[in-house]
Design a protein around this motif. Sequence first.
Motif, PDB file in Angstrom:
ATOM      1  N   LEU A 187       0.850  -1.189   0.000  1.00 47.52           N
ATOM      2  CA  LEU A 187       0.000   0.000   0.000  1.00 47.52           C
ATOM      3  C   LEU A 187       0.887   1.241   0.000  1.00 47.52           C
ATOM      4  N   VAL A 188       1.111   1.811  -1.177  1.00 38.69           N
ATOM      5  CA  VAL A 188       1.909   3.027  -1.290  1.00 38.69           C
ATOM      6  C   VAL A 188       0.978   4.214  -1.069  1.00 38.69           C
ATOM      7  N   LEU A 189       1.232   4.967  -0.010  1.00 35.34           N
ATOM      8  CA  LEU A 189       0.391   6.101   0.381  1.00 35.34           C
ATOM      9  C   LEU A 189       1.034   7.390  -0.128  1.00 35.34           C
ATOM     10  N   SER A 190       0.248   8.225  -0.792  1.00 36.76           N
ATOM     11  CA  SER A 190       0.819   9.472  -1.308  1.00 36.76           C
ATOM     12  C   SER A 190      -0.272  10.515  -1.470  1.00 36.76           C
ATOM     13  N   GLN A 191       0.136  11.721  -1.877  1.00 34.74           N
ATOM     14  CA  GLN A 191      -0.773  12.852  -2.006  1.00 34.74           C
ATOM     15  C   GLN A 191      -0.443  13.631  -3.274  1.00 34.74           C
ATOM     16  N   VAL A 192      -1.428  14.390  -3.739  1.00 32.82           N
ATOM     17  CA  VAL A 192      -1.228  15.237  -4.913  1.00 32.82           C
ATOM     18  C   VAL A 192      -1.831  16.613  -4.650  1.00 32.82           C
ATOM     19  N   ASP A 193      -1.052  17.656  -4.917  1.00 30.29           N
ATOM     20  CA  ASP A 193      -1.533  19.033  -4.997  1.00 30.29           C
ATOM     21  C   ASP A 193      -1.482  19.395  -6.481  1.00 30.29           C
ATOM     22  N   PRO A 194      -2.624  19.425  -7.184  1.00 32.88           N
ATOM     23  CA  PRO A 194      -2.609  19.675  -8.631  1.00 32.88           C
ATOM     24  C   PRO A 194      -1.935  20.991  -9.009  1.00 32.88           C
ATOM     25  N   ARG A 220       1.642  -3.991   3.678  1.00 37.94           N
ATOM     26  CA  ARG A 220       2.959  -3.348   3.558  1.00 37.94           C
ATOM     27  C   ARG A 220       2.721  -1.860   3.270  1.00 37.94           C
ATOM     28  N   TYR A 221       2.751  -1.038   4.318  1.00 33.85           N
ATOM     29  CA  TYR A 221       2.545   0.398   4.165  1.00 33.85           C
ATOM     30  C   TYR A 221       3.856   1.077   3.753  1.00 33.85           C
ATOM     31  N   LEU A 222       3.768   1.994   2.777  1.00 34.19           N
ATOM     32  CA  LEU A 222       4.900   2.832   2.391  1.00 34.19           C
ATOM     33  C   LEU A 222       4.371   4.258   2.239  1.00 34.19           C
ATOM     34  N   ILE A 282       2.036   6.348  10.238  1.00 43.21           N
ATOM     35  CA  ILE A 282       3.237   6.053   9.458  1.00 43.21           C
ATOM     36  C   ILE A 282       3.870   7.381   9.074  1.00 43.21           C
ATOM     37  N   PRO A 283       5.063   7.691   9.581  1.00 43.79           N
ATOM     38  CA  PRO A 283       5.687   8.976   9.261  1.00 43.79           C
ATOM     39  C   PRO A 283       5.977   9.104   7.770  1.00 43.79           C
ATOM     40  N   ALA A 284       6.071  10.331   7.310  1.00 41.74           N
ATOM     41  CA  ALA A 284       6.445  10.577   5.921  1.00 41.74           C
ATOM     42  C   ALA A 284       7.792   9.924   5.643  1.00 41.74           C
ATOM     43  N   GLY A 285       7.866   9.168   4.556  1.00 37.88           N
ATOM     44  CA  GLY A 285       9.096   8.489   4.167  1.00 37.88           C
ATOM     45  C   GLY A 285       9.310   7.144   4.813  1.00 37.88           C
ATOM     46  N   ALA A 286       8.426   6.739   5.718  1.00 42.87           N
ATOM     47  CA  ALA A 286       8.615   5.494   6.469  1.00 42.87           C
ATOM     48  C   ALA A 286       7.841   4.343   5.824  1.00 42.87           C
ATOM     49  N   THR A 287       8.205   3.122   6.237  1.00 40.22           N
ATOM     50  CA  THR A 287       7.458   1.927   5.853  1.00 40.22           C
ATOM     51  C   THR A 287       7.074   1.170   7.112  1.00 40.22           C
ATOM     52  N   GLU A 288       6.043   0.349   6.987  1.00 37.50           N
ATOM     53  CA  GLU A 288       5.574  -0.428   8.135  1.00 37.50           C
ATOM     54  C   GLU A 288       4.891  -1.692   7.627  1.00 37.50           C
ATOM     55  N   ASP A 289       5.100  -2.793   8.332  1.00 39.01           N
ATOM     56  CA  ASP A 289       4.464  -4.055   7.980  1.00 39.01           C
ATOM     57  C   ASP A 289       3.550  -4.484   9.115  1.00 39.01           C
ATOM     58  N   ALA A 290       2.310  -4.800   8.761  1.00 42.52           N
ATOM     59  CA  ALA A 290       1.324  -5.221   9.756  1.00 42.52           C
ATOM     60  C   ALA A 290       0.553  -6.423   9.209  1.00 42.52           C
ATOM     61  N   ILE A 291       0.158  -7.314  10.104  1.00 40.79           N
ATOM     62  CA  ILE A 291      -0.580  -8.512   9.718  1.00 40.79           C
ATOM     63  C   ILE A 291      -1.963  -8.479  10.363  1.00 40.79           C
ATOM     64  N   VAL A 292      -2.980  -8.723   9.542  1.00 45.79           N
ATOM     65  CA  VAL A 292      -4.367  -8.762   9.991  1.00 45.79           C
ATOM     66  C   VAL A 292      -4.894 -10.178   9.778  1.00 45.79           C
ATOM     67  N   THR A 293      -5.476 -10.767  10.824  1.00 44.43           N
ATOM     68  CA  THR A 293      -6.157 -12.049  10.661  1.00 44.43           C
ATOM     69  C   THR A 293      -7.611 -11.763  10.319  1.00 44.43           C
ATOM     70  N   MET A 294      -8.021 -12.205   9.151  1.00 44.44           N
ATOM     71  CA  MET A 294      -9.370 -11.899   8.672  1.00 44.44           C
ATOM     72  C   MET A 294     -10.405 -12.554   9.580  1.00 44.44           C
ATOM     73  N   PRO A 295     -11.299 -11.762  10.180  1.00 45.01           N
ATOM     74  CA  PRO A 295     -12.268 -12.332  11.114  1.00 45.01           C
ATOM     75  C   PRO A 295     -13.429 -13.017  10.384  1.00 45.01           C
ATOM     76  N   SER A 296     -14.150 -13.827  11.124  1.00 39.79           N
ATOM     77  CA  SER A 296     -15.355 -14.467  10.583  1.00 39.79           C
ATOM     78  C   SER A 296     -16.603 -13.666  10.918  1.00 39.79           C
ATOM     79  N   THR A 297     -16.463 -12.653  11.755  1.00 44.46           N
ATOM     80  CA  THR A 297     -17.604 -11.809  12.122  1.00 44.46           C
ATOM     81  C   THR A 297     -17.983 -10.907  10.953  1.00 44.46           C
TER      82      THR A 297
END
Length: 283
Positions: A142-149, A192-194, A231-246
């Motif tokens: 998941l590459v997170l970014s922004q745009v100012d046109p 995978r956050y970036l 997630i700070p600007a320029g940083a990456t982070e890895d997280a694991i989610v267990t998909m619930p049945s609810t």
Amino acid sequence: TINLCAVSGTATLPGSVSVPIWGFALKGSDCNVTPTLPGPLLSVNEGDDVTINVTNALPAGHMLTFEIPGIGFDSGPTDAAVGATVTRTFTAGAPGTYLYQSAGDAGRQEAMGLYGALIVRPATTGQAYDDASTAYDVEAPLVLSQVDPDFNAAPDTYDMKAYKATYWLINGTSYPDTSPITATAGQKVLLRYLNAGYDNTSMSLLGVHEQVVARDAHLLNNPVLADAETIPAGATEDAIVTMPSTPPPSADGFPLYNRNLHVTNGDGGSYPGGMLTFLEPSS
């Protein structure tokens, strides 16, 4: 060996808004290629000897500086003038999630779109790191970014103190065009956050927790259970989610969003987060 070009192009944002970008693309026989936002996903294996050749096909006057924070390159040039190619080599010694980018023009080049994800994969398939606790079934970079046109329209002259993003993107798209992440109950989803943007970004999950296992490609000794992580600007982070049945809180699934912002979803409700997608249960 990976061959990239840094080239000019355009991106279409919600509302059919077209903005100029500078982006990376895999090189063909030359740099007559179309850039993507973000750049192509690069994937190598732990222990690989990697060579990345980056050809600068940007407009005149823009020196390219290629870097991957957290990766120790072999000695050699770091920059490429327009029309030239810079070659960076390294041994992929540490698994993890890395952000590649150009640091040229004091950050203006990255703000124009010169960024992408590099994944170094461990020897064991289906793990994020050399640790069984990082096993997963579904992977979602998941590459997170922004745009100012206004900035994109005039990157050479725009006053960066006035920079104000009006579009917030996940993998180059903004809600409702973002792609959902699909998994079945009990499966482990690796997020995978970036953060390639200028601002810190607080990504939150509604209805489920995530286990943060690594930051900036460093495995945490004590993983953190969270429903939101900044997630700070320029940083990456890895997280694991267990998909619930609810049942999920939305017809679309479990919202994954930037809680600092607000958008209206397709159900007629409102979730905080200009960056918004869903963990979607498989049907």
